[in-house]
Every structure is written in C-alpha cells, then in structure tokens.
Design an enzyme around this catalytic site. Structure first.
Site, PDB file in Angstrom:
ATOM      1  N   LYS A 196       5.387  -1.543  85.419  1.00  0.00           N
ATOM      2  CA  LYS A 196       4.026  -1.747  85.959  1.00  0.00           C
ATOM      3  C   LYS A 196       3.501  -3.144  85.378  1.00  0.00           C
ATOM      4  O   LYS A 196       3.084  -3.854  86.272  1.00  0.00           O
ATOM      5  CB  LYS A 196       3.245  -0.669  85.657  1.00  0.00           C
TER       6      LYS A 196
ATOM      7  N   ASP B 264      -4.015   5.693  90.742  1.00  0.00           N
ATOM      8  CA  ASP B 264      -2.902   6.574  90.913  1.00  0.00           C
ATOM      9  C   ASP B 264      -3.057   7.309  92.091  1.00  0.00           C
ATOM     10  O   ASP B 264      -2.196   7.908  92.666  1.00  0.00           O
ATOM     11  CB  ASP B 264      -2.565   7.503  89.643  1.00  0.00           C
TER      12      ASP B 264
ATOM     13  N   GLN C 245      -1.306   7.203  81.974  1.00  0.00           N
ATOM     14  CA  GLN C 245       0.254   7.427  81.994  1.00  0.00           C
ATOM     15  C   GLN C 245       0.708   8.982  81.656  1.00  0.00           C
ATOM     16  O   GLN C 245       0.257   9.179  80.672  1.00  0.00           O
ATOM     17  CB  GLN C 245       0.986   6.427  81.178  1.00  0.00           C
TER      18      GLN C 245
END
Ligand code: NAP
Length: 286
Positions: free
Chosen positions: A52, A119, A96
């Site tokens: 990422k 997200d 995460q």
C-alpha cells in the site's frame, strides 16, 4: 481450451497511471495523505502495508504508518482515531486488519469518520453502497467490478454466485452487483450442495479463504471465475481456486497473485484521492 486470464496487475497499473495524472493536475498546497494504523506485527499485514505504501508513493499520495503494540488498550486506539478524524492534513484513515481479539472490528470501523473512510468499511459508507449513493466503495468489491467491466463481461441478468458473506467482501460485492441488475447468490459454510450452486453461475466469485475449494466440479466452460482468496499454503501464496485445472475449463479467470490483490490496492488509493478531493478542496477553496 484455456481460459482468458484477467490481468489485475496490468489493469491496476493503468488505473494508477491515470490516478497519478489526476493527482498531479489537481494538487492543492499539499498532497493527499493516508494514515494506516497497524496493531501488532502480523507478517501478512506487514506485506500488505508495504504494498500500500509503495502504491501511494508511486502516484503521489503521502502515506504514514502508526504502529501500536498488540496489547494496545481500545480507548488508546479510539483516541488516536478521533484525533486523526480532526486532523486537517489527513484525508484517509485505514486500520489494517486483522485486529487482536480484544479489539472489536465493528467498533473501530464505526469510529473512522465517514469523510476519511479509506477502506469503505464504516457502516455509513456501507449503507450508502447499499443505496447506490456514494463515490467510496470497499476496495476489493470495487476492484472486482472493475475487473469484470474491463473485459465487458455482462452483469445485467447474469447469475453471479459469491462464496463468502463477509462484511468487507461478500456482502458489499453482492450489493454492488445487485445494483447492476445481476442475480446474486451468496454462499457460506452451511450452503448445501456448494458445487452444484456454484456450477449454476455465469460468474463465480470465491472469497472464502480456503485453498483449492473451487475445483473442476464447480465450473463450466462459459463461466467467469474471480478468485479473491489470499491463502498461504506451505509458504506459497495462492487463491481459493484450483487454478491449474479450473483454468483449462472456464472462459475467464483471475490469477493469484496478479488478479484481485493489485486491484484492491488501486481502488484503495483511488478512495484516498476521492476523499482528498471532497475534503481538502471543500475546505480550502473559500
Ligand atoms: P472471512 O471474513 O473469513 O469470510 C469468509 C467467508 O467465506 C465466510 O462467509 C465463510 O462462511 C465463507 N467460507 C469459508 N469457507 C467456506 C467453504 N468451505 N464453503 C462455503 N463458504 C465458505 O474472509 P474475508 O475477509 O471475506 O476474506 C476472504 C478471503 O479473501 C481471504 O482469503 C482473504 O485473505 C481474501 N481477501 C483478499 C483480498 C485481496 O485483495 N486479494 C482482500 C480481502 C480479502 P461462514 O460465513 O459460514 O463462516
């Protein structure tokens, strides 16, 4: 005959180059910024975070990782997220996954401000996905839709079977496909005659996290197979599909690696840019 491989790596590179141009052309005083919160030191998470960060860097998004000990108290994490929600220099926040067992994923997703939800796991974002009333979609489902669209694979009236009903893949993906007029079936571990249910589909999407779950008896020659699975078997990274055998039968297939994974990251960083445009430009154009 062998299936046509849908190349997620190539498509993600194309999306990233377009994104890089858009960011360069629309940059304000500062670049877009993503903050990733990592709790613990899961090796798979380390790898995903590294990917990422690299992707952010390649398109001109600033990214930082805030690392926390596995034993972090929930209220400490809460404080950090609430402070990032107010930070005018942060456009996207991502926690995460997976989280240690003492931290409730739903509680954490609910804390992230909807205007910074990189997200797309916040309940408000997911509600807007359901209503087809948002620019921000969870990255993996969005990446899958883009993969299908890149090959002009028909969704309207198509039978789509999804193996997996998670809140981050199966459910939002089903919603996005229903909004595109597909006929969607979602399976779980209790589904009866899984192979038979899967074989009825025009498009089969496996997001189970179980290697070699999808075998020859699940597929037919006109089928598109999308493999979301990300499994490590004896240190080897693989999907849910018995690729070697299934790819000899079906019409289209995504590989692992190089299919859904890179598209997830491309869609994630696109979300950060969209949040930046919405937030940063709104607050600095007066
Ligand atoms: P999850 O929360 O564990 O959900 C898995 C789902 O699959 C559950 O609904 C489960 O059923 C179902 N399932 C598991 N084994 C099954 C079986 N044998 N038959 C039928 N259904 C079965 O997982 P997730 O977060 O959605 O992720 C799924 C997989 O995709 C994992 O391998 C994950 O690492 C991968 N993933 C990859 C990406 C990427 O970018 N490539 C992104 C996200 C996730 P129940 O509901 O009955 O338990």
């Amino acid at each position: 005959m062998s299936a046509k491989i849908i190349d997620g790596k190539l498509l993600s590179q194309k999306l990233n180059s377009h994104l890089k141009i858009s960011i360069a052309q629309n940059k304000g005083v500062r670049a877009p910024k993503l903050t990733i919160l990592q709790i613990g030191n899961n090796p798979a998470s380390n790898k995903y975070i590294k990917n990422k960060l690299n992707s952010c860097k390649s398109v001109g998004i600033d990214a930082e990782v805030l690392k926390f000990d596995n034993n972090i108290k929930v209220n400490e994490l809460e404080k950090t997220i609430l402070s990032l929600n107010k930070d005018k220099n942060v456009d996207g926040i991502l926690v995460q996954l997976p989280l240690p067992s003492h931290i409730d994923e739903k509680f954490i997703n609910n804390l992230i401000d909807v205007t910074k939800d990189a997200d797309g796991f916040n309940p408000q974002t997911l509600g807007n996905v359901l209503l087809d009333n948002t620019q921000i979609y969870p990255a993996t489902p969005n990446g899958i839709v883009k993969l299908l669209e890149s090959e002009n694979i028909n969704l309207v009236g198509s039978n789509v079977t999804i193996v997996g009903r998670s809140n981050i893949v199966g459910k939002p993906l089903a919603t996005m496909l229903i909004n595109r007029e597909a006929t969607v079936t979602i399976c779980n571990k209790k589904t009866k005659n899984l192979a038979k249910v899967c074989k009825r589909a025009d498009i089969l999407i496996s997001a189970a996290g179980s290697s070699k779950l999808i075998t020859r008896k699940f597929v037919h020659k006109n089928m598109t197979v999308i493999d979301v699975g990300a499994n490590f078997v004896n240190g080897i990274y693989c999907g849910d599909v018995d690729f070697e055998k299934v790819s000899k039968i079906v019409k289209y297939i995504t590989p692992v690696p190089g299919g859904v994974g890179p598209m997830t990251i491309a869609c994630l960083i696109e979300n950060v840019y969209k949040l930046y445009k919405n937030y940063y430009h709104k607050n600095n154009s007066k």
